[in-house]
Design a protein around this motif. Structure first.
Motif, short mmCIF file in Angstrom:
data_model
loop_
_atom_site.label_atom_id
_atom_site.label_comp_id
_atom_site.label_asym_id
_atom_site.label_seq_id
_atom_site.Cartn_x
_atom_site.Cartn_y
_atom_site.Cartn_z
N SER A 114 9.77 -4.54 -9.09
CA SER A 114 10.93 -4.20 -9.93
C SER A 114 10.55 -3.83 -11.36
N ASN A 115 9.29 -4.12 -11.76
CA ASN A 115 8.83 -3.64 -13.08
C ASN A 115 8.10 -2.30 -12.95
N LEU A 116 8.19 -1.71 -11.78
CA LEU A 116 7.52 -0.45 -11.46
C LEU A 116 6.01 -0.54 -11.59
N GLU A 117 5.49 -1.73 -11.35
CA GLU A 117 4.03 -1.87 -11.27
C GLU A 117 3.66 -1.81 -9.79
N LYS A 118 2.60 -1.05 -9.51
CA LYS A 118 2.20 -0.91 -8.11
C LYS A 118 1.18 -2.01 -7.77
N LYS A 119 1.63 -2.96 -6.98
CA LYS A 119 0.77 -4.12 -6.69
C LYS A 119 0.99 -4.58 -5.26
N ALA A 120 -0.06 -5.18 -4.69
CA ALA A 120 0.11 -5.83 -3.38
C ALA A 120 0.51 -7.27 -3.64
N GLU A 121 1.39 -7.77 -2.81
CA GLU A 121 1.80 -9.17 -2.95
C GLU A 121 1.30 -9.96 -1.76
N SER A 122 0.89 -11.18 -2.01
CA SER A 122 0.36 -11.99 -0.93
C SER A 122 1.46 -12.30 0.09
N GLY A 123 1.03 -12.59 1.30
CA GLY A 123 2.00 -12.89 2.35
C GLY A 123 1.58 -12.25 3.67
N GLU A 124 2.52 -12.28 4.61
CA GLU A 124 2.22 -11.79 5.96
C GLU A 124 2.49 -10.29 6.11
N PHE A 125 1.64 -9.64 6.88
CA PHE A 125 1.84 -8.22 7.20
C PHE A 125 1.76 -8.01 8.71
N ASP A 126 2.72 -7.25 9.22
CA ASP A 126 2.65 -6.85 10.63
C ASP A 126 1.83 -5.57 10.73
N VAL A 127 0.99 -5.52 11.75
CA VAL A 127 0.24 -4.28 12.03
C VAL A 127 0.79 -3.72 13.33
N MET A 128 1.23 -2.47 13.30
CA MET A 128 1.80 -1.84 14.50
C MET A 128 1.05 -0.54 14.77
N ILE A 129 0.56 -0.40 15.99
CA ILE A 129 -0.11 0.85 16.36
C ILE A 129 0.82 1.59 17.30
N GLY A 130 1.18 2.80 16.92
CA GLY A 130 2.18 3.51 17.68
C GLY A 130 1.77 4.92 18.10
N ALA A 131 2.41 5.37 19.18
CA ALA A 131 2.30 6.78 19.56
C ALA A 131 3.41 7.55 18.86
N SER A 132 4.34 6.81 18.26
CA SER A 132 5.37 7.37 17.38
C SER A 132 5.89 6.20 16.55
N SER A 133 6.85 6.47 15.67
CA SER A 133 7.36 5.37 14.85
C SER A 133 8.23 4.41 15.67
N ARG A 134 8.66 4.82 16.87
CA ARG A 134 9.44 3.90 17.72
C ARG A 134 8.62 3.38 18.89
N ASP A 135 7.67 4.19 19.29
CA ASP A 135 6.88 3.84 20.47
C ASP A 135 5.64 3.06 20.03
N ILE A 136 5.87 1.79 19.68
CA ILE A 136 4.78 0.95 19.19
C ILE A 136 4.07 0.35 20.41
N ARG A 137 2.79 0.62 20.52
CA ARG A 137 2.06 0.20 21.72
C ARG A 137 1.32 -1.12 21.52
N LEU A 138 0.87 -1.39 20.29
CA LEU A 138 0.08 -2.62 20.06
C LEU A 138 0.53 -3.27 18.76
N ASN A 139 0.52 -4.59 18.74
CA ASN A 139 0.97 -5.35 17.56
C ASN A 139 -0.02 -6.43 17.19
N ASP A 140 -0.13 -6.71 15.93
CA ASP A 140 -0.86 -7.88 15.45
C ASP A 140 -0.42 -8.13 14.01
N GLY A 141 -1.14 -8.92 13.28
CA GLY A 141 -0.74 -9.17 11.91
C GLY A 141 -1.84 -9.92 11.16
N PHE A 142 -1.69 -9.99 9.85
CA PHE A 142 -2.65 -10.74 9.03
C PHE A 142 -1.92 -11.22 7.78
N VAL A 143 -2.66 -12.05 7.05
CA VAL A 143 -2.07 -12.59 5.82
C VAL A 143 -2.92 -12.15 4.64
#
Ligand code: BGC
Length: 744
Positions: free
Chosen positions: A713-742
């Motif tokens: 919200s201060n328009l600073e470009k930063k990564a924030e800690s926390g969980e991220f989903d990883v989705m591998i897709g053949a399209s934006s709806r056709d997600i074939r594989l999932n995982d995640g990391f922190v």
């Protein structure tokens, strides 16, 4: 020989000497030296750009004495002036001016020059950055040989509303992909470096947020949060700037009430300040004067003041700089330093292009002839066109068509036309007629065996209600083993000022499809268009659909390559295709909302439509192939990423079908909890892999912290800690594989 002519010839004779001499000085020194010799009028002249008489891409002001003004040093650049002969003519006049400052010739070389490439939106569906760079390279080679110094491309406006006709000119809805394409196109146009004979200056346009016009109505207002502006709309411009783009063009729209042309914060603070852009900014056509209509200035005098203060360096066609800047300086409203800055930016580019050393270096008719008739360009255009065709449906594997088929009926209003294939921004190159374009009919004829019978019927026109050709078309279909139909928009139905409230296939073309289908023959429909259209009957009932956009001068050959399987389609959509106009704007990287809807059967106080699906008809990233791909073995090298580290993602893709093909594997991320809401999915990487039938390849992606960063919200470009989903897709709806990391 008259005296003037004699001195002119003399100057030319000494050019090489001047040139050797000039090389001892840096460009900045040469700019400063020249600036010190210029009168205020001559400086203002450099900021003035006129349309030549050749073609107009906006409302024209007629000048009785353009030549006289050029001779007086009152014009810095011309647009829509092309060909070695014509550019030389104007340049010779510029060489008669007191300081002999060469003119810059700018042109909309948007998707090719003589050799026409697919419209940019189509090309973006190839996701092939090297191919897009090469297409821009070819365009630059041809244009630079034909007197052009500068193209008004690439358009890097993110666009999420297919009612807006200019979606055809960009790279679709996604910021990440759009930024990579922006960079590739800039590099393609500008080549190794400005000053090389085959390099043209690129222009990142339209700065900024032009693609977000309310209601998709061209030139309309834009109302947008700063976060949206930075995160979605400015990024591709930043990418273009980082790739060294020589120029920017501002825009017709206002942003939150401030016209882009008079937007000081955007042009001076962000572009020239924060980003350190050293090139120059050209206004859009007449956009300085249009600020009067916007209602932010009262007259041309105020318009010129607003634009120059905001950082618009060159005035395209409005004449407000020419008419008012001198008075503004006299009145103490515009410091000469502002004018000097703008002039220096423009002169710098003229020096970099080598125009002071030889103003005619881009006007060599021999080179022009060679460049415009280069068979390599034609081959590349055909390849890029085939890569841009999206296979939307292929029920029962109707496609590819067997080469031993006996009779083909080729039906529709877009089968035989030539120019329609070129799309909106085709360039009328002087002395070149349309015969170099390969019609779809010719392309097919070139491909089939002599014993195959090819029957043609137009069926109907693109527009209108006339069905008198239906009977002949149905007859043709009845005689055939397979029917191919080519329907869609006219090439000027999507483009500038071509907004539409009904993005349907015009006229009676869908009805023609209905009648042909009723014959029971296998039918393939090709849709030629500049934007995503809505075509529910065809989507539902036609077994095979190819979206062929406008593919350029090699359209016919490229289409035939795909229809008969010599090229396996690999393109994937870069814009969501809505089910109906009521869903617009529809894009994959939306927020989750507080009451997300997950399917179309549940309307229990959630964010859905009672009467329409929440999903697009064809989503971002979607596109089929003649083969199939399976995804497996997703592995992340760590589940916890510490600051400064990266995560390696690997997976395997197998070609599980019977023919070789290419798959565009897409990596999406979701930041599950952010200090501000994050999209449900964002494309962060992709790979286009070629696989033989049965072959498996391992793909690796690297997720860096940069990829996790967003504007807070201060328009600073930063990564924030926390969980991220990883989705591998053949399209934006056709997600074939999932995982995640922190991220810690
Ligand atoms: C368009 C620009 C184009 C210019 C010059 C304007 O109407 O918005 O994109 O470069 O005309 O043709």
């Amino acid at each position: 020989m008259n005296l003037k002519r004699f001195f002119f010839q003399l100057t030319l004779l000494f050019l090489p000497i001047f040139s050797a001499f000039s090389q001892q000085f840096t460009v900045d020194q040469r700019v400063a030296d020249l600036l010190s010799k210029m009168t205020l009028d001559e400086k203002i002249g450099q900021l003035n750009q006129y349309n030549d008489d050749h073609t107009a891409t906006g409302p024209v002001t007629l000048d009785s004495d353009k030549g006289g003004q050029i001779r007086n040093g009152q014009v810095g650049s011309l647009l829509n002036c092309l060909g070695t002969e014509r550019t030389r003519k104007w340049q010779e006049i510029a060489m008669q001016s007191r300081l002999k400052i060469p003119l810059l010739f700018g042109q909309d070389v948007i998707h090719g020059y003589k050799t026409t490439f697919p419209i940019p939106l189509a090309e973006s569906c190839s996701w092939d950055l090297e191919a897009m760079k090469l297409a821009a390279r070819v365009a630059a080679v041809e244009a630079s040989a034909s007197g052009i110094h500068w193209t008004f491309a690439p358009m890097v406006d993110v666009a999420r509303d297919p009612r807006w006709g200019r979606v055809m000119e960009g790279s679709g809805e996604d910021t990440y992909l759009g930024s990579l394409i922006a960079k590739a196109r800039v590099q393609g146009f500008q080549g190794n470096k400005l000053g090389d004979l085959d390099a043209v200056m690129a222009c990142a346009k339209h700065f900024a947020a032009y693609g977000a016009a309310i209601g998709g109505r061209d030139y309309n207002a834009v109302d947008m949060s700063d976060r949206m502006l930075w995160e979605v709309y400015l990024e591709p411009f930043k990418a273009a700037e980082e790739a060294g783009v020589a120029t920017f063009m501002n825009a017709f729209n206002d942003i939150n009430g401030i016209p882009a042309t008079g937007h000081k914060h955007l042009q001076r603070d962000i572009l020239k300040g924060q980003w350190g852009f050293t090139g120059f900014v050209v206004s859009d056509w007449g956009s300085i004067g249009e600020m009067i209509n916007h209602g932010t200035v009262k007259d041309g005098y105020e318009a010129a003041l607003s634009a120059i203060t905001a950082g618009s360096d060159m005035d395209m066609e409005s004449r407000n700089y020419k008419n008012h800047l001198a008075q503004l300086v006299k009145d103490g409203k515009v410091p000469v330093a502002l004018i000097d800055d703008a002039v220096s930016r423009i002169l710098r580019k003229k020096f970099e292009l080598g125009l002071f050393d030889d103003p005619f270096r881009f006007s060599d008719p021999e080179r022009e002839k060679k460049a415009l008739n280069n068979p390599d360009h034609v081959r590349i255009a055909r390849e890029v066109a085939a890569k841009s065709i999206v296979l939307l449906k292929n029920e029962g594997n109707i496609l590819p068509i067997s080469k031993s088929v006996k009779t083909i009926a080729f039906i529709g209003p877009l089968v035989k036309p030539l120019k329609q294939n070129k799309g909106f921004w085709d360039v009328e190159v002087p002395g070149v007629d349309s015969t170099f374009i390969v019609s779809q009919w010719e392309g097919l004829k070139n491909k089939i065996r002599p014993e195959t019978k090819l029957i043609y019927a137009k069926g109907c026109a693109i527009e209108g209600t006339d069905k008198s050709g239906f009977a002949e078309a149905v007859e043709a279909a009845k005689q055939a083993d397979v029917v191919i139909m080519s329907i869609g928009e006219r090439r000027d139905m999507s483009g500038e000022a071509k907004s539409k409230a009904h993005i349907v296939i015009p006229g009676v073309q869908e009805e023609l499809v209905k009648e042909i289908l009723a014959t029971g023959k296998p039918v393939v429909v090709m849709i030629n268009a500049g934007r995503p259209l809505v075509f529910p009957f065809i989507s539902k009932n036609v077994p095979a659909i190819l979206y062929t956009w406008w593919l350029g001068s090699e359209a016919g050959n490229a289409i035939a390559d795909v229809l008969f399987g010599d090229v396996n389609p690999s393109a994937k959509l870069t814009m969501s295709f809505p089910v109906s106009v009521g869903q617009i704007p529809i894009y994959y990287s939306h927020f989750n909302t507080g009451r997300p809807a997950y399917d179309d059967n549940n309307h229990n106080y959630n964010s859905s439509y009672l009467d329409e699906s929440i999903f697009p008809k064809y989503e971002f990233g979607f596109g089929l192939s003649y083969t199939t791909f399976t995804y497996s073995n997703l592995k992340l090298d760590k589940k916890v990423m510490k600051t400064g580290e990266s995560v390696q993602v690997s997976l395997q893709v197998t070609n599980s079908g019977k023919v070789a093909g290419e798959e565009i594997v897409q990596l999406y991320l979701r930041d599950k909890v952010g200090s501000i809401a994050r999209p449900v999915k964002e494309l962060k990487d992709f790979a286009k892999v070629k696989l033989a039938a049965g072959e498996t390849k391992t793909i690796t992606f690297t997720i860096t912290e940069e990829k996790l960063a967003f504007y807070n919200s201060n328009l600073e470009k930063k990564a924030e800690s926390g969980e991220f989903d990883v989705m591998i897709g053949a399209s934006s709806r056709d997600i074939r594989l999932n995982d995640g990391f922190v991220l810690q």
